[in-house]
Every structure is written in C-alpha cells, then in structure tokens.
Scaffold this active site. Structure first.
Site, mmCIF file in Angstrom:
data_model
loop_
_atom_site.group_PDB
_atom_site.id
_atom_site.type_symbol
_atom_site.label_atom_id
_atom_site.label_comp_id
_atom_site.label_asym_id
_atom_site.label_seq_id
_atom_site.Cartn_x
_atom_site.Cartn_y
_atom_site.Cartn_z
ATOM 1 N N SER A 30 1.479 -1.250 -0.309
ATOM 2 C CA SER A 30 -0.036 -0.365 -0.177
ATOM 3 C C SER A 30 0.790 1.533 0.008
ATOM 4 O O SER A 30 0.298 2.778 -0.965
ATOM 5 C CB SER A 30 -0.686 -0.003 1.016
ATOM 6 O OG SER A 30 0.521 -0.173 2.207
ATOM 7 N N LYS A 52 1.112 4.844 6.806
ATOM 8 C CA LYS A 52 0.811 5.653 5.915
ATOM 9 C C LYS A 52 1.394 7.160 6.035
ATOM 10 O O LYS A 52 2.204 7.496 6.623
ATOM 11 C CB LYS A 52 -1.280 6.036 5.719
ATOM 12 C CG LYS A 52 -1.691 4.950 6.474
ATOM 13 C CD LYS A 52 -1.585 3.893 4.811
ATOM 14 C CE LYS A 52 -2.415 2.565 4.748
ATOM 15 N NZ LYS A 52 -2.295 1.717 3.642
#
Length: 296
Positions: free
Chosen positions: A131, A174
């Site tokens: 991701s 993230k």
C-alpha cells in the site's frame, strides 16, 4: 572460600553456552577473554552473512543463515566450555563476574537496554503489503522514531506509523496529508488540499505489468514524494470533501488505488494513536538487500 566461586560444573558451563551464548559460558568459568573472542566471532559472522546476502552469495535467507550460524557457534562454545570446566581447578576462586547474580545482571543488561530503546526511542517495523509503494517496498525493515513528535508537530508528508482507531492495536504506516482542520478531496485522481489542487508530475509511465503510473506529488510547503496511480477513475479518485476534526489527522497510502486508509475503513486518526515517524529503511527481506534509505 565463597561458594559462588567454586565448583564450576562442566555440564552447567556447556548448558549456559548452548542456551544463552558462549560469552556467558566463558564468563561463568572466569574466562572473559575467550568470551570476548566468541562475541567478536559472532558479530563478525553476522556482518559477513549480511554482506553475502546483499551480494546474492547466500544460498539461504539471512534469517535462516544467521539461525544456523548462531546454533553452530553455541554448540562449539558449549563443547569448549565443557572441556575447560572439566580440566579446571574447581577450588580456585573465580572473578567477580562468575557469580550467578553477576551473570544474570550481565545477561539482563542488554535485554533491558533493548526494551528501553524500543519503548522510548526507536522501534523496528517491517512492511508486509504494497500500500505504500513505490516509497516503501514489501519486505522493507525500518526504524520508527518514537520521540520525533515530542518537540516537533506532525507535518504534511510525514511517513507515520499509527494504531488503527478501530482496535487501537493494529499498526499501519501511511503518508500524513491532512492536519486538523484541513479539507481534502480527490477529483480525477488529483488531491485538492483546502481547495488548492496539488501539482503532480509524471515520473515513470505505466508499465506492462499494469502496476500503474508513478507521479511526484507536491505539497504547498514544497515537500514532494512519489505516488502510484493505477488510473484516475477508481473508487477513491472522485470523493466528497473530508474535513479533519480537531486533534485528528488524515492519512493515505502512496499506492493510491491499492490502500486502505483514511478515505475508507481507517477514517481520521487521533494524535494519541501515533507510534512514531519513519526515519530509516535499512533492509529488505524480500530482495535480501541492504537499503539504508531515509524516505521522503
């Protein structure tokens, strides 16, 4: 004569060396020079194995090779300790570090040091999913600074490890793109921050494997980083406006069309859930390569 200094039993010396390390076995026998030699041998061997893995000269994975090497050194050290203890004059007083409580303290000290470093300073993490590509690769091992935000505020563009607001246990990494009070929206795959379109420049065109196009996204501060877009008409390429509430932050993955982040299940992340900021990538276990990269 002090009982703790005498009766160095061969089987005890061998067992200490096998379970803990030859260093501890030799200290138990009062042979600190041999102990340091085994420690030096262990560190040198590990360095050679890392180098061999990086140069693709290792037939095994680094974890498997280091495990076998450690077992081999411990077995050799156990045999050596047994032989020394067998011929040792058991009634000769030993050095202070041969006492049981000194051995325990010597073994416990690095364990406590590692615990303090991990809890308060730097914690190692690894990347299991794609991701955050192209910035972070699957198999990357990295260090997270747990004190980075003690004095500095989180900034847009930071790579942050945080705990999921859903369970406060699962760790995610993230890209921080939204501060408290920010308004964020995607239109045609492009991020609009507080109504301003963020520039993005194509860096690498779409590959034959269809992994997407790589762009460089630029924040209002001038800070930039690479992102990957499979296309500009996926699920989160056209969204409503997200408004980050007070004390909460907005995170997205750099692999924009292949990331679960604040646009979906994670939602806004409270400051209390921050673990720390990524400061160094040092190894990739998939490629078996050293990296030593400070990510953008």
């Amino acid at each position: 004569m002090i009982a703790a200094f005498v009766n160095r039993r061969p089987w005890v010396a061998a067992l200490i060396a096998l379970i803990f390390s030859p260093l501890m076995g030799m200290l138990y026998l009062g042979r600190w020079r041999w102990g340091l030699l085994y420690l030096l041998l262990t560190l040198t061997g590990y360095g050679l194995l890392v180098t061999a893995a990086h140069l693709a000269m290792l037939p095994l994975t680094l974890d498997a090779a280091t495990g076998l090497a450690a077992l081999g050194i411990n077995i050799c050290g156990a045999v050596h300790c047994y032989r020394i203890a067998y011929w040792l004059d058991r009634q000769v007083p030993r050095q202070w570090f041969a006492r049981w409580y000194a051995l325990f303290a010597i073994w416990l000290l690095p364990v406590l040091l590692a615990f303090v470093v991990r809890i308060f300073l730097w914690e190692p993490f690894n990347i299991p999913a794609a991701s955050m590509e192209p910035t972070l690769q699957v198999g990357d091992h990295l260090f997270v600074s747990k004190f980075a935000y003690n004095t500095d505020d989180p900034q847009r563009g930071d790579l942050v490890v945080f705990l999921s607001p859903e369970d406060n246990q699962t760790a995610y990494v993230k890209r921080l793109v939204g501060l408290p009070g920010d308004h964020l929206q995607w239109q045609g795959g492009v991020l609009y921050l507080n109504g301003v379109r963020l520039p993005r420049e194509e860096v690498a065109p779409r590959q034959e494997d269809n992994w997407g196009t790589v762009y460089r996204e630029v924040l209002p501060s001038g800070r930039s980083y690479l992102i990957r877009e499979i296309g500009d008409d996926h699920r989160f390429d056209n969204t409503d406006i997200y408004e980050a509430p007070e004390g909460h932050y907005f995170f997205v993955g750099d692999n924009r069309d292949n990331s679960l982040d604040s646009r979906s299940m994670l939602g806004f992340v409270p400051r209390a859930n921050f673990v720390g900021k990524i400061v160094l990538i040092y190894w990739n276990s998939e490629a078996q390569k050293l990296r030593f990269v400070m990510p953008e």
